[in-house]
Design a protein around this motif. Structure first.
Motif, mmCIF file in Angstrom:
data_model
loop_
_atom_site.group_PDB
_atom_site.id
_atom_site.type_symbol
_atom_site.label_atom_id
_atom_site.label_comp_id
_atom_site.label_asym_id
_atom_site.label_seq_id
_atom_site.Cartn_x
_atom_site.Cartn_y
_atom_site.Cartn_z
ATOM 1 N N LEU A 126 0.865 -1.094 0.002
ATOM 2 C CA LEU A 126 -0.030 0.054 -0.041
ATOM 3 C C LEU A 126 0.895 1.362 0.142
ATOM 4 N N GLU A 127 2.036 1.204 0.785
ATOM 5 C CA GLU A 127 3.010 2.549 0.782
ATOM 6 C C GLU A 127 3.508 2.658 -0.396
ATOM 7 N N GLU A 128 4.084 1.613 -1.246
ATOM 8 C CA GLU A 128 4.819 1.727 -2.324
ATOM 9 C C GLU A 128 4.003 1.930 -3.553
ATOM 10 N N GLY A 129 2.649 1.663 -3.574
ATOM 11 C CA GLY A 129 1.772 1.931 -4.670
ATOM 12 C C GLY A 129 1.654 0.525 -5.389
ATOM 13 N N GLY A 130 1.832 -0.610 -4.771
ATOM 14 C CA GLY A 130 1.939 -1.829 -5.604
ATOM 15 C C GLY A 130 3.148 -2.630 -6.050
ATOM 16 N N GLY A 131 3.184 -3.885 -5.849
ATOM 17 C CA GLY A 131 4.226 -4.432 -6.570
ATOM 18 C C GLY A 131 5.332 -4.463 -5.564
ATOM 19 N N SER A 132 5.260 -4.105 -4.459
ATOM 20 C CA SER A 132 6.952 -3.813 -3.749
ATOM 21 C C SER A 132 7.333 -5.407 -3.308
ATOM 22 N N CYS A 133 6.446 -6.251 -2.620
ATOM 23 C CA CYS A 133 6.783 -7.568 -2.341
ATOM 24 C C CYS A 133 6.415 -8.579 -3.120
#
Length: 139
Positions: A126-133
């Motif tokens: 949510l913080e990074e706008g998607g696809g972070s992990c």
């Protein structure tokens, strides 16, 4: 009948009836000498029609079209079918979008340990706008 009676008979609350009238979805009601709105059984039928169309998720704009087609005895059913199928296509797109959201959230929830640790892939995504992990599943 009064607006309260029309609301009971149609299942549409009085506030919505006033709103539908204000946007021209239904014609302005007649008025008594005291200024009270008066509705006929024909206008209550229109309200029932509108309520059912809203239950099926039609937009106000499409309902205006459908009411016009319903009241036009010279219409072709092809026009009505086109409006309905356009709405079905929009519903299908929304369903696909909701499934993609569900799949992404399911994937993120599975990637989260759900324990006492503060690290959380859901919050990171949510913080990074998607696809972070995690990779979002294909639509």
């Amino acid at each position: 009948m009064t607006i309260g009676d029309a609301a009971k008979a149609s299942g549409v609350n009085a506030k919505l009836i006033r709103y539908y009238e204000s946007i021209g979805l239904i014609p302005a009601a007649g008025r008594t000498a005291a200024g009270y709105r008066v509705y006929s059984s024909s206008e209550v039928n229109v309200l029932r029609f509108v309520k059912r169309a809203r239950t099926l998720g039609f937009s106000i704009e499409r309902i205006q079209i459908l009411v016009g087609l319903w009241q036009d005895r010279s219409r072709s059913s092809a026009e009505v079918k086109r409006v309905a199928l356009d709405h079905v296509a929009e519903l299908e797109a929304k369903i696909a979008e909701l499934r993609a959201m569900r799949d992404t959230l399911t994937h993120l929830a599975h990637a989260c340990h759900g324990d006492e640790r503060p690290d959380c892939p859901i919050l990171r995504d949510l913080e990074e706008g998607g696809g972070s992990c995690c990779h979002e599943p294909p639509p």
